[in-house]
Scaffold this active site. Structure first.
Site, mmCIF file in Angstrom:
data_model
loop_
_atom_site.group_PDB
_atom_site.id
_atom_site.type_symbol
_atom_site.label_atom_id
_atom_site.label_comp_id
_atom_site.label_asym_id
_atom_site.label_seq_id
_atom_site.Cartn_x
_atom_site.Cartn_y
_atom_site.Cartn_z
ATOM 1 N N HIS B 323 0.809 -1.211 0.000
ATOM 2 C CA HIS B 323 0.000 0.000 0.000
ATOM 3 C C HIS B 323 0.841 1.259 0.000
ATOM 4 C CE1 HIS B 323 -3.306 -2.708 1.140
ATOM 5 N NE2 HIS B 323 -4.062 -1.794 0.572
ATOM 6 N N GLY B 324 2.072 1.156 0.434
ATOM 7 C CA GLY B 324 2.903 2.357 0.413
ATOM 8 C C GLY B 324 4.238 2.117 1.057
#
Lengths: 320, 468
Positions: B323-324
């Site tokens: 996600h990041g």
């Protein structure tokens, strides 16, 4: 056929929409005036930056556009307090046109002649403003403004001051808007000034209008200041410069950048001098070395973090 | 190009649909491929190299797929995986890695500094990379034959409904549809409906309710009251759900319009009673991707308890990082892992047996885990926690505006309520019952035009999953 209701409805509505835009575009080209709906785009709603700069150019009244613009542009900074006769822009007393088309009639009431609010004695006070004229608890002070002023109300701990401020406020709708004044209920500015006496009025407006043409903004700004001075002649007006935006925001926007803000602020300063108002520039407090709002003070680029409003309030206290 | 933009809705989509529909069946895949590349190019026109990256990915994966297919060669599989992960790693994680290395080096006094490479992420790279990986691994496993046609393969990787933000579709599930799909006009109707519903969820609920979290960010986490802090998390939870759910529905709708049946990504996850169940209902294609290609190859739950926990930990750390590239996402993954572990240890049974308890538990677990997702700066997370649980801070440490909860509560009441209603399955059930009525069609039409109105007014459009 029954099973495809939505497809048909959608296609039909799209066809109608297409035809309508085609027709109105065609009609629009043959008229001179294009009315812009009062879709007041405000910075507070983080709107798209494309804004039409057209303003409702109603019929006929001659507007002294040329003189006003050039006068303001040239004298934007620090001339001495001008005597009455050297004011080289005419009164903003022509039937001023501004976008909220329905209220155009009302605007004629606000015609004020330029010289009516010269206050010779204020000039002397202004030169020696030392920071102890404003009461510490801000009693008798009115703050007028947009969402930054709302922030001052909510987080600035400004004691007994009154606030006539709302997100999206600008000089074009200021005089027509009914705002909930904390502690006093919903009022228009006129009602509020009629019912109360203020010693100081702090006005900070300008950022929400940046999409419109500068000279129109400034004419309306000056007209608003005149009107307020007329309604509350004993109050001293403090014009606040508009807060800068961060470097990142400025780089990404053609409208909301610090060059435009600086032009606006300079012109406001000139208006302040012409009308014998104080002018204070809070950017001295929050700017970085490049003249942008310092990134540590803001997350969205337009507003400072709430915890800094108290500093701002304190700074205002020290200015006047 | 975002699906909820005027350019897409009134520009690209109508033109493309017309071209696609007049295309003879045999040419449709190529038409879709070209259309998707145009779509992608529009989004990356400032950095055209990213389009080349996509084309390269198509080409290389196609070639490697054929080699694996012919000889079941492990060497080629490894090459393929390495190739895909290389680009993903470079654009997404190199900067993160370098930053942390430099910080560490600074602390211990070493002077080996890495350059921090942090460009804008190529749009959709996380999604199409994962699709390519799933293809290679499936071909190796024999689950599917390799794709012999380059345009068809290119279409699979790049088709615009799911290029930017999923769903992540495995090649095996798409294969038949790629080769032949029966196109029925009913699919167009269904596609338009799903698309409109998705658009409505995104523009009318997610974008609106998302304003609240933005306001809280503007104010600064130190200056909000406790009720507002909780309200903010609820608003963020609704925003991220409807944003992504809406977008996934739009993707499915677009797929339908083109004759595809794309998989579902969400199954009313906020109605779950446990974190374990939640992740079987949220972003389902990602969950199944990790299960299929990470968890099971590592051994799944068949190698004993401790090994199962390790596998789960690996999966969740990777999910977080996917996600990041930031520590808060790692923290998030870790937290979800711990919750799932606790549930596996027996709490889960309790939660399913007493749904009321389960719902209550999720009412806290969901916003709190999303908090780790929403706030990138770990020190700010600490501040936020102190606001959520005021007994953790010294009195007077934070000054806030006492009226803020009422003010923002009033402003966002409508969209928050709408969010609460639509997160249940009631609207969908109602819709299914009344699908064929013209009234439903009129309501959908109203939704569509309301969305257009909002988009034109320029309502802020932060699509949270867009930076992947």
């Amino acid at each position: 056929m029954r099973k495809y209701w939505y497809t048909w409805f959608l296609l039909a509505s799209l066809a109608v929409c297409f035809l309508w835009t085609f027709v109105t575009d065609h009609m629009g080209k043959t008229q001179e005036a294009v009315t812009v709906r009062a879709s007041m785009v405000s910075v507070d709603e983080e709107n798209t930056m494309k804004k039409q700069s057209g303003v409702s150019v109603r019929d006929n009244q001659a507007e002294k556009t040329g003189d006003v613009t050039s006068a303001l542009a040239e004298n934007a900074s620090g001339s001495e307090y001008p005597e009455a006769e050297t004011l080289n822009h005419p009164a903003v007393s022509e039937n001023y046109v501004f976008p909220v088309s329905d209220h155009l009639a009302k605007s004629e009431d606000f015609v004020v002649s330029c010289n009516s609010s010269m206050k010779g004695d204020v000039m002397a006070e202004k030169e020696t403003a030392t920071g102890d004229l404003l009461p510490d608890d801000f009693a008798g002070v009115l703050f007028i403004g947009d969402s930054r002023t709302v922030g001052l109300y909510e987080y600035g701990q400004l004691g007994a001051a009154d606030f006539f401020a709302e997100s999206g406020m600008n000089v074009f709708n200021l005089l027509n808007r009914e705002v909930t004044v904390p502690g006093k209920g919903k009022k228009t500015l006129e009602q509020l000034l009629a019912e109360n006496q203020y010693q100081f009025i702090h006005i900070m407006l300008g950022i929400n209008e940046l999409g419109y043409e500068m000279d129109q903004i400034l004419r309306q700004y000056e007209s608003v200041v005149e009107k307020i001075q007329e309604m509350e002649p004993d109050a001293k007006i403090i014009l606040g410069a508009n807060l800068h935006v961060t470097a990142e925001k400025a780089a990404n926007s053609e409208i909301y950048n610090n060059d435009n803000i600086n032009v606006l602020n300079g012109a406001i300063q000139k208006i302040g001098e012409d009308r014998n108002c104080y002018f204070i520039d809070v950017n001295a407090l929050f700017d970085d070395t490049a003249g942008n709002l310092s990134a540590e003070y803001s997350t969205d680029g337009f507003h400072i973090l709430a915890k800094y409003y108290a500093q701002w309030a304190e700074w205002i206290r020290e200015q006047i | 190009m975002v699906f909820s933009s005027i350019d897409f809705l009134f520009g690209f989509l109508p033109v493309f649909l017309i071209l696609y529909l007049i295309c003879p069946c045999g040419w449709r895949n190529r038409c879709l491929l070209i259309g998707s590349l145009v779509f992608y190019f529009y989004g990356v026109k400032d950095t055209p190299f990213y389009l080349i990256l996509l084309l390269l990915s198509i080409g290389v994966n196609y070639g490697i797929g054929r080699r694996i297919g012919n000889k079941k060669s492990k060497k080629w599989l490894i090459t393929g995986i390495a190739y895909n992960l290389f680009w993903l790693g470079l654009f997404k994680y190199a900067g993160f890695f370098a930053q942390n290395w430099n910080q560490l080096a600074g602390r211990i006094g070493a002077s080996v500094y890495l350059p921090v490479f942090s460009p804008d992420l190529p749009i959709g790279i996380s999604f199409y990379t994962f699709q390519a990986l799933s293809y290679l691994i499936d071909v190796y496993r024999g689950k599917t034959s390799c794709e012999d046609s380059l345009p068809d393969f290119g279409m699979y990787i790049s088709m615009f409904p799911q290029l930017i933000a999923g769903p992540i579709v495995t090649y095996a599930s798409m294969q038949r549809q790629i080769k032949e799909r029966k196109y029925l006009p009913a699919m167009m109707e269904e596609g338009l409906r799903e698309f409109t519903i998705g658009l409505g969820l995104k523009v009318l609920i997610a974008n609106q309710v998302g304003g609240l979290w933005k306001e809280i960010e503007t104010i600064g986490y130190e200056s909000i009251s406790t009720p507002l802090a909780w309200l903010g998390l609820i608003a963020f939870s609704l925003q991220i759900y409807f944003d992504f759910y809406g977008y996934s529905l739009m993707a499915v709708g677009l797929g339908n319009m083109l004759g595809f049946r794309l998989p579902c990504n969400f199954a009313h996850p906020y109605m779950s009673v446990s974190m374990t169940e939640f992740w079987r209902r949220w972003h389902m294609t990602l969950g199944s991707w990790f299960r299929e290609y990470v968890y099971i190859p590592l051994g799944g739950n068949r190698k004993g308890k401790v090994r199962t926990w390790c596998n789960l930990l690996a999966v969740w750390l990777l999910t977080g990082l996917w996600h990041g590239a930031s520590w808060n996402f790692v923290l998030w993954g870790l937290t979800v892992f711990l919750l799932i572990l606790i549930e596996k240890a027996g709490v889960g049974k309790l939660l399913s047996r007493y749904p009321a308890v389960g719902h209550g538990y999720m009412l806290f677990a969901v916003p709190l885990t999303w908090m780790l997702f929403a706030i990138t700066d770990v020190s700010q997370i600490l501040v936020y926690i102190k606001r959520l649980f005021p007994f953790m801070s010294v009195p007077g440490e934070f000054a806030y505006f006492a009226g803020d909860f009422l003010k923002y509560g009033r402003l966002y009441a409508l969209s928050l309520c709408a969010g609460m209603i639509f997160m249940t399955d009631m609207p969908r059930k109602l819709y299914d019952k009344r699908k064929d009525s013209p009234v439903t069609a009129v309501i959908l039409l109203a939704v569509f035009w309301a969305c257009i109105f909002c988009i034109k007014k320029g309502m802020d459009d932060p699509f949270l999953y867009f930076r992947f």
